[in-house]
Design a protein around this motif. Sequence first.
Motif, PDB file in Angstrom:
ATOM      1  N   ALA A 317      14.277  17.715 -16.466  1.00 24.17           N
ATOM      2  CA  ALA A 317      15.688  17.342 -16.322  1.00 24.17           C
ATOM      3  C   ALA A 317      16.108  17.287 -14.862  1.00 24.17           C
ATOM      4  O   ALA A 317      16.919  16.439 -14.462  1.00 24.17           O
ATOM      5  CB  ALA A 317      16.560  18.334 -17.096  1.00 24.17           C
ATOM      6  N   GLU A 318      15.551  18.192 -14.032  1.00 22.85           N
ATOM      7  CA  GLU A 318      15.924  18.221 -12.623  1.00 22.85           C
ATOM      8  C   GLU A 318      15.449  16.958 -11.904  1.00 22.85           C
ATOM      9  O   GLU A 318      16.178  16.369 -11.105  1.00 22.85           O
ATOM     10  CB  GLU A 318      15.342  19.475 -11.963  1.00 22.85           C
ATOM     11  CG  GLU A 318      15.749  19.638 -10.508  1.00 22.85           C
ATOM     12  CD  GLU A 318      15.202  20.923  -9.906  1.00 22.85           C
ATOM     13  OE1 GLU A 318      14.509  21.665 -10.636  1.00 22.85           O
ATOM     14  OE2 GLU A 318      15.458  21.157  -8.717  1.00 22.85           O
ATOM     15  N   GLU A 319      14.225  16.512 -12.198  1.00 17.68           N
ATOM     16  CA  GLU A 319      13.720  15.288 -11.578  1.00 17.68           C
ATOM     17  C   GLU A 319      14.520  14.063 -12.010  1.00 17.68           C
ATOM     18  O   GLU A 319      14.783  13.157 -11.219  1.00 17.68           O
ATOM     19  CB  GLU A 319      12.244  15.119 -11.940  1.00 17.68           C
ATOM     20  CG  GLU A 319      11.333  16.140 -11.282  1.00 17.68           C
ATOM     21  CD  GLU A 319       9.896  15.965 -11.716  1.00 17.68           C
ATOM     22  OE1 GLU A 319       9.014  16.546 -11.085  1.00 17.68           O
ATOM     23  OE2 GLU A 319       9.672  15.224 -12.712  1.00 17.68           O
ATOM     24  N   GLU A 320      14.894  14.032 -13.285  1.00 18.91           N
ATOM     25  CA  GLU A 320      15.700  12.906 -13.771  1.00 18.91           C
ATOM     26  C   GLU A 320      17.049  12.862 -13.059  1.00 18.91           C
ATOM     27  O   GLU A 320      17.551  11.792 -12.698  1.00 18.91           O
ATOM     28  CB  GLU A 320      15.915  13.026 -15.283  1.00 18.91           C
ATOM     29  CG  GLU A 320      14.663  12.810 -16.116  1.00 18.91           C
ATOM     30  CD  GLU A 320      14.274  11.356 -16.188  1.00 18.91           C
ATOM     31  OE1 GLU A 320      13.176  11.059 -16.641  1.00 18.91           O
ATOM     32  OE2 GLU A 320      15.094  10.496 -15.768  1.00 18.91           O
ATOM     33  N   GLU A 321      17.669  13.997 -12.823  1.00 17.19           N
ATOM     34  CA  GLU A 321      18.959  14.041 -12.153  1.00 17.19           C
ATOM     35  C   GLU A 321      18.829  13.603 -10.702  1.00 17.19           C
ATOM     36  O   GLU A 321      19.664  12.861 -10.184  1.00 17.19           O
ATOM     37  CB  GLU A 321      19.539  15.450 -12.235  1.00 17.19           C
ATOM     38  CG  GLU A 321      20.929  15.556 -11.616  1.00 17.19           C
ATOM     39  CD  GLU A 321      21.517  16.954 -11.783  1.00 17.19           C
ATOM     40  OE1 GLU A 321      20.827  17.813 -12.383  1.00 17.19           O
ATOM     41  OE2 GLU A 321      22.647  17.154 -11.321  1.00 17.19           O
ATOM     42  N   LEU A 322      17.736  14.060 -10.032  1.00 13.15           N
ATOM     43  CA  LEU A 322      17.516  13.641  -8.644  1.00 13.15           C
ATOM     44  C   LEU A 322      17.278  12.138  -8.550  1.00 13.15           C
ATOM     45  O   LEU A 322      17.750  11.466  -7.625  1.00 13.15           O
ATOM     46  CB  LEU A 322      16.329  14.409  -8.057  1.00 13.15           C
ATOM     47  CG  LEU A 322      16.536  15.910  -7.826  1.00 13.15           C
ATOM     48  CD1 LEU A 322      15.232  16.569  -7.362  1.00 13.15           C
ATOM     49  CD2 LEU A 322      17.643  16.137  -6.785  1.00 13.15           C
ATOM     50  N   GLU A 323      16.525  11.585  -9.485  1.00 11.29           N
ATOM     51  CA  GLU A 323      16.265  10.149  -9.488  1.00 11.29           C
ATOM     52  C   GLU A 323      17.549   9.358  -9.714  1.00 11.29           C
ATOM     53  O   GLU A 323      17.797   8.310  -9.091  1.00 11.29           O
ATOM     54  CB  GLU A 323      15.235   9.816 -10.570  1.00 11.29           C
ATOM     55  CG  GLU A 323      14.918   8.337 -10.724  1.00 11.29           C
ATOM     56  CD  GLU A 323      14.300   7.754  -9.477  1.00 11.29           C
ATOM     57  OE1 GLU A 323      13.833   8.525  -8.629  1.00 11.29           O
ATOM     58  OE2 GLU A 323      14.296   6.505  -9.341  1.00 11.29           O
ATOM     59  N   LEU A 324      18.407   9.825 -10.609  1.00 11.09           N
ATOM     60  CA  LEU A 324      19.682   9.161 -10.855  1.00 11.09           C
ATOM     61  C   LEU A 324      20.562   9.185  -9.618  1.00 11.09           C
ATOM     62  O   LEU A 324      21.210   8.176  -9.273  1.00 11.09           O
ATOM     63  CB  LEU A 324      20.390   9.835 -12.035  1.00 11.09           C
ATOM     64  CG  LEU A 324      21.744   9.245 -12.420  1.00 11.09           C
ATOM     65  CD1 LEU A 324      21.590   7.777 -12.837  1.00 11.09           C
ATOM     66  CD2 LEU A 324      22.372  10.054 -13.555  1.00 11.09           C
ATOM     67  N   GLN A 325      20.578  10.308  -8.898  1.00 12.23           N
ATOM     68  CA  GLN A 325      21.355  10.404  -7.664  1.00 12.23           C
ATOM     69  C   GLN A 325      20.808   9.445  -6.602  1.00 12.23           C
ATOM     70  O   GLN A 325      21.557   8.822  -5.858  1.00 12.23           O
ATOM     71  CB  GLN A 325      21.345  11.837  -7.148  1.00 12.23           C
ATOM     72  CG  GLN A 325      22.101  12.817  -8.036  1.00 12.23           C
ATOM     73  CD  GLN A 325      22.057  14.226  -7.492  1.00 12.23           C
ATOM     74  OE1 GLN A 325      21.449  14.486  -6.438  1.00 12.23           O
ATOM     75  NE2 GLN A 325      22.689  15.164  -8.207  1.00 12.23           N
ATOM     76  N   ARG A 326      19.485   9.326  -6.532  1.00  7.89           N
ATOM     77  CA  ARG A 326      18.878   8.418  -5.557  1.00  7.89           C
ATOM     78  C   ARG A 326      19.275   6.960  -5.835  1.00  7.89           C
ATOM     79  O   ARG A 326      19.601   6.197  -4.920  1.00  7.89           O
ATOM     80  CB  ARG A 326      17.366   8.560  -5.578  1.00  7.89           C
ATOM     81  CG  ARG A 326      16.645   7.782  -4.484  1.00  7.89           C
ATOM     82  CD  ARG A 326      15.152   7.952  -4.621  1.00  7.89           C
ATOM     83  NE  ARG A 326      14.656   7.251  -5.789  1.00  7.89           N
ATOM     84  CZ  ARG A 326      14.337   5.945  -5.794  1.00  7.89           C
ATOM     85  NH1 ARG A 326      14.479   5.225  -4.692  1.00  7.89           N
ATOM     86  NH2 ARG A 326      13.874   5.391  -6.887  1.00  7.89           N
ATOM     87  N   GLN A 327      19.253   6.592  -7.087  1.00  4.19           N
ATOM     88  CA  GLN A 327      19.638   5.235  -7.447  1.00  4.19           C
ATOM     89  C   GLN A 327      21.111   4.968  -7.137  1.00  4.19           C
ATOM     90  O   GLN A 327      21.474   3.890  -6.647  1.00  4.19           O
ATOM     91  CB  GLN A 327      19.355   4.989  -8.926  1.00  4.19           C
ATOM     92  CG  GLN A 327      17.881   4.994  -9.288  1.00  4.19           C
ATOM     93  CD  GLN A 327      17.662   4.650 -10.751  1.00  4.19           C
ATOM     94  OE1 GLN A 327      18.575   4.142 -11.405  1.00  4.19           O
ATOM     95  NE2 GLN A 327      16.457   4.931 -11.243  1.00  4.19           N
ATOM     96  N   MET A 328      21.986   5.918  -7.394  1.00  2.00           N
ATOM     97  CA  MET A 328      23.402   5.762  -7.103  1.00  2.00           C
ATOM     98  C   MET A 328      23.633   5.619  -5.608  1.00  2.00           C
ATOM     99  O   MET A 328      24.452   4.809  -5.161  1.00  2.00           O
ATOM    100  CB  MET A 328      24.180   6.951  -7.662  1.00  2.00           C
ATOM    101  CG  MET A 328      24.181   7.024  -9.184  1.00  2.00           C
ATOM    102  SD  MET A 328      25.041   5.641  -9.943  1.00  2.00           S
ATOM    103  CE  MET A 328      26.703   5.933  -9.350  1.00  2.00           C
ATOM    104  N   MET A 329      22.903   6.393  -4.794  1.00  2.64           N
ATOM    105  CA  MET A 329      23.055   6.310  -3.345  1.00  2.64           C
ATOM    106  C   MET A 329      22.603   4.942  -2.829  1.00  2.64           C
ATOM    107  O   MET A 329      23.227   4.357  -1.946  1.00  2.64           O
ATOM    108  CB  MET A 329      22.249   7.427  -2.671  1.00  2.64           C
ATOM    109  CG  MET A 329      22.806   8.826  -2.900  1.00  2.64           C
ATOM    110  SD  MET A 329      21.750  10.098  -2.194  1.00  2.64           S
ATOM    111  CE  MET A 329      21.823   9.646  -0.462  1.00  2.64           C
ATOM    112  N   MET A 330      21.527   4.419  -3.383  1.00  3.85           N
ATOM    113  CA  MET A 330      21.062   3.107  -2.949  1.00  3.85           C
ATOM    114  C   MET A 330      22.037   2.009  -3.341  1.00  3.85           C
ATOM    115  O   MET A 330      22.270   1.053  -2.588  1.00  3.85           O
ATOM    116  CB  MET A 330      19.679   2.821  -3.557  1.00  3.85           C
ATOM    117  CG  MET A 330      18.564   3.688  -2.994  1.00  3.85           C
ATOM    118  SD  MET A 330      16.938   3.079  -3.474  1.00  3.85           S
ATOM    119  CE  MET A 330      16.946   1.496  -2.632  1.00  3.85           C
ATOM    120  N   MET A 331      22.623   2.103  -4.506  1.00  3.31           N
ATOM    121  CA  MET A 331      23.599   1.103  -4.935  1.00  3.31           C
ATOM    122  C   MET A 331      24.842   1.142  -4.070  1.00  3.31           C
ATOM    123  O   MET A 331      25.414   0.104  -3.710  1.00  3.31           O
ATOM    124  CB  MET A 331      23.965   1.315  -6.408  1.00  3.31           C
ATOM    125  CG  MET A 331      22.813   1.036  -7.364  1.00  3.31           C
ATOM    126  SD  MET A 331      23.247   1.306  -9.089  1.00  3.31           S
ATOM    127  CE  MET A 331      24.514   0.053  -9.299  1.00  3.31           C
TER     128      MET A 331
END
Length: 343
Positions: A317-331
């Motif tokens: 779950a922690e990796e999924e949350e970090l990946e989601l944050q990374r995608q939001m920052m790039m957008m």
Amino acid sequence: SMVGCLNTSFAISKFLLSLDPLRDPMGVLLILDYFALASSPPSVTENETFLVDSVDSNMVQIYHRDDDVDKKNSSAAIPSYKCNLIDMPNWAYSYALALYRLSLDDDNDDDGELISSKANKALQSALSKFPSVLPLLLEKNNIDVQGRSFKTDWPSVLPFFGMKSVCTSTTKDGTAAKDENMLDEHTLKCAKMGADRIITIFVQRSFKLWAADDVVAWLYDNCVKVMEEEGSGKKETSAEEEVDDVKSKAEGQAVSTFQPSPALIRYLRCDPSDYEDSFRTLPADANPLDEALLGPVMALDPNRRRFLRRNRGGRNAEEEELELQRQMMMMQAGGVALGEWDL
């Protein structure tokens, strides 16, 4: 109409006009005639009949009230104007073209000559009222107006329509003629501008309807008739018109030329770009070669690694949350969310 749905555009235009035919806030009358003629199938004359009946019935009229006049003087009457559809440049020419198409219909064999004569008179009237439409249509359709042949001789016809005046009346000494029916200079200028605006929209949308060889030949024949009648002064007039002509000549005053109706001023607010059959992807003032626009598109790193499919299995779950944050920052930064792709 940009995607070729002319029948749908014609139906929607009629619906919009029926909502408020007096004010026409959407400017539907500037393009309704085009949709009627452009959406008409070759063997069906229903749309042409609709156009002709709309003009002949005089059920639809153009109204304009000049609210800017005498604002300081509240007791002064606000001038208002009205005109018929035939007084609009686009409807004058489209009405003639619709009659011409009806005269070619096989179902009108008995009345074919009558309709053909009516079409010729309508086109001659349109050419006399709005002569500036003729060279614009010929130019848009790439008609050769320099060459001469036994059928057409445009170089001898066009100068006549180029010199015709549609909004002035002068006396022999060159001063403006004074008449109760004459408009003041400002109103006349605005009416002329309104007519020119309608002509611009009409030509840019309807020029293809006048490109056929038979239509061009019919247009030329009526131009010659107008030139012969007005040039020789043998145009048919009634007894009252002849008396008025004699009186005006006796007073040293020329016969008044056609004046555009002041009701056309209401269409000065219409932008011709809104009636084009294409749209701009960039603002008019944008530079398509601007580095700020081309830079992100042309940026390319030839040494970058190929896209590799990421193995999403085994994530917590922690990796999924970090990946989601990374995608939001790039957008938010204007980049592309790579989601399931890695460099």
